[in-house]
Enzyme design. Structure first.
Site, PDB file in Angstrom:
ATOM      1  N   LYS A 118      87.914  87.091-108.210  1.00  0.00           N
ATOM      2  CA  LYS A 118      87.336  86.887-106.878  1.00  0.00           C
ATOM      3  C   LYS A 118      86.119  87.767-106.657  1.00  0.00           C
ATOM      4  CE  LYS A 118      90.974  84.767-104.159  1.00  0.00           C
ATOM      5  NZ  LYS A 118      91.756  84.791-102.931  1.00  0.00           N
ATOM      6  N   LYS A 200      94.207  73.796-114.287  1.00  0.00           N
ATOM      7  CA  LYS A 200      95.109  73.467-113.175  1.00  0.00           C
ATOM      8  C   LYS A 200      94.378  72.697-112.066  1.00  0.00           C
ATOM      9  CE  LYS A 200      96.750  76.378-109.770  1.00  0.00           C
ATOM     10  NZ  LYS A 200      97.513  77.435-109.110  1.00  0.00           N
ATOM     11  N   LYS A 203      92.677  73.290-105.271  1.00  0.00           N
ATOM     12  CA  LYS A 203      92.015  72.849-104.050  1.00  0.00           C
ATOM     13  C   LYS A 203      90.615  73.434-103.915  1.00  0.00           C
ATOM     14  CE  LYS A 203      94.811  76.237-101.606  1.00  0.00           C
ATOM     15  NZ  LYS A 203      95.992  76.489-100.846  1.00  0.00           N
TER      16      LYS A 203
HETATM   17  P1  AMP Z   1      97.539  77.753-104.246  1.00  0.00           P
HETATM   18  O1  AMP Z   1      96.987  76.387-103.972  1.00  0.00           O
HETATM   19  O2  AMP Z   1      96.999  78.293-105.539  1.00  0.00           O
HETATM   20  O3  AMP Z   1      97.414  78.695-103.082  1.00  0.00           O
HETATM   21  O4  AMP Z   1      99.087  77.589-104.499  1.00  0.00           O
HETATM   22  C1  AMP Z   1     100.055  77.298-103.515  1.00  0.00           C
HETATM   23  C2  AMP Z   1     101.329  76.853-104.186  1.00  0.00           C
HETATM   24  O5  AMP Z   1     101.156  75.565-104.840  1.00  0.00           O
HETATM   25  C3  AMP Z   1     101.819  77.798-105.283  1.00  0.00           C
HETATM   26  O6  AMP Z   1     103.223  77.850-105.232  1.00  0.00           O
HETATM   27  C4  AMP Z   1     101.366  77.144-106.554  1.00  0.00           C
HETATM   28  O7  AMP Z   1     102.185  77.466-107.650  1.00  0.00           O
HETATM   29  C5  AMP Z   1     101.461  75.659-106.239  1.00  0.00           C
HETATM   30  N1  AMP Z   1     100.425  74.933-106.992  1.00  0.00           N
HETATM   31  C6  AMP Z   1      99.085  75.032-106.792  1.00  0.00           C
HETATM   32  N2  AMP Z   1      98.411  74.232-107.647  1.00  0.00           N
HETATM   33  C7  AMP Z   1      99.349  73.622-108.423  1.00  0.00           C
HETATM   34  C8  AMP Z   1      99.275  72.686-109.511  1.00  0.00           C
HETATM   35  N3  AMP Z   1      98.120  72.207-109.946  1.00  0.00           N
HETATM   36  N4  AMP Z   1     100.434  72.268-110.069  1.00  0.00           N
HETATM   37  C9  AMP Z   1     101.611  72.729-109.614  1.00  0.00           C
HETATM   38  N5  AMP Z   1     101.746  73.615-108.606  1.00  0.00           N
HETATM   39  C10 AMP Z   1     100.639  74.066-108.005  1.00  0.00           C
END
Ligand code: AMP
Ligand code: TRP
Length: 337
Positions: A118, A200, A203
């Site tokens: 970051k 991955k 968002k």
């Molecule tokens: P984040 O969007 O990184 O803040 O993640 C929020 C939650 O969503 C966390 O528990 C992540 O592990 C899950 N998550 C985010 N992106 C993915 C993805 N591409 N596949 C599976 N789980 C995800």
């Protein structure tokens, strides 16, 4: 529910209210939250204080927080069974965050890979909040005597730090904090980007890389049609050599429960076009009811307000009890309400 903690394990997870929640978030997190609610005592916090470690537009942030809450509810999280609330509305997060700062070393924080990433991304605003972000996260978790923390692999290092801080504090003051464990989903833990299937689905990537939970059906179809695959034109599960098609198969598998073999047999000789449309159909079938529910809930401001207030009150009760104990242990004046 707050009194059921004796026999039910407690789960805490935080989600940042920034960006569009994606199909990855749904499969990897939200959907599982809905399953966990019957077995565990769960708190889900919309971590707005974490979000301001990078610059946010105030009006957009406020809206995004409410949208995140509405998506949680629309995805099937029951606000009676779970405590759903905004982090900043329970000031004990900030209070415990400060105290835990005094039990965390500079060296530990400088090793955090998310801080390094970051700070490279926001080189013009490497603020102290970004540096101590993991301490606030530790406070989130420890404030509720959490047993299990459902997180993605990228948050493992932060959870390790939270455990170290808890152990360090307990070693000095006796058993104050529950030492939390990570909780990782068995299926769908990593839904990949539609354009770069070795990364991955996130968002914060460009629009065409992810399916947003609120994407319209025709947008979903278009994004899947444009998803990167390979030139073999035969549906088979080989994540190493053919990550694009493997990712589409994983999505179908996660949403329909069909095994990889069944999917391979079903689409043998049909070409990628038909398969991509079928994956889009599965996704639309799951997301459409959520979107309808979202529309209904986000129009009902009084209901959202009520969930927000009740979540905050219930979270604050637990947080208050923890802080009474912590303040006493470290020698701060008691704060009786
Ligand atoms: P984040 O969007 O990184 O803040 O993640 C929020 C939650 O969503 C966390 O528990 C992540 O592990 C899950 N998550 C985010 N992106 C993915 C993805 N591409 N596949 C599976 N789980 C995800
Ligand atoms: N840092 C997490 C993320 O970026 C969000 C988060 C904040 C969190 N506090 C938490 C996750 C506590 C689990 C538990 O995804």
């Amino acid at each position: 529910m707050e009194n059921a903690a004796e026999n039910r394990k407690r789960i805490f997870s935080g989600i940042q209210p920034t960006g569009n929640l994606t199909l990855g978030n749904y499969i990897g997190a939200l959907r599982n939250f809905g399953i966990l609610q019957s077995e565990y005592d769960c708190l889900y916090s919309i971590v707005d204080m974490h979000a301001i470690t990078v610059r946010q537009d105030p009006a957009a942030l406020r809206k995004a927080c409410l949208r995140t809450m509405a998506i949680f509810l629309a995805s099937g999280l029951d606000p009676e069974k779970n405590i759903i609330y905004f982090q900043s509305q329970v000031p004990q997060h900030a209070e415990l965050g400060w105290i835990l700062n005094c039990f965390t070393y500079m060296g530990e924080l400088s090793r955090m890979t998310q801080f390094k990433d970051k700070s490279a991304k926001h080189a013009d605003n490497i603020n102290a909040g970004l540096f101590t972000y993991p301490v606030l996260m530790a406070a989130d978790i420890l404030l509720y005597m959490t047993d299990l923390v459902p997180i993605g692999a990228d948050q493992k290092q932060h959870l390790e730090l939270a455990r170290d801080i808890a152990l360090r504090f307990n070693a000095i003051y006796g058993d104050v904090f529950t030492v939390p464990e990570g909780y990782f989903p068995k299926v769908g833990a990593r839904i990949m980007s539609l354009q770069e299937p070795t990364r991955k689905m996130s968002k914060s990537d460009p629009e065409e890389c992810y399916i947003a939970i609120l994407d319209e059906p025709d947008v979903i179809r278009r994004k899947f049609r444009r998803a990167v695959t390979d030139c073999e034109a035969c549906v088979a599960f080989d994540p190493e050599n053919r990550p694009g098609i493997a990712n589409l198969m994983s999505i179908m598998n996660a949403l329909t429960g069909k095994s990889m073999e069944t999917i391979t047999d079903e689409y043998a000789g049909k070409g990628y076009g038909a398969f991509k449309d079928a994956v889009a159909d599965c996704v639309i079938a799951v997301l459409e009811p959520i979107q309808q529910e979202y529309k209904r809930i986000s129009g009902d401001k009084a209901y959202l307000e009520q969930v927000m207030v009740s979540g905050r009150e219930r979270a604050a009760q637990i947080a208050y009890r923890t802080m009474l104990k912590v303040r006493k242990k470290v020698g701060l004046a008691a704060l009786k309400l």
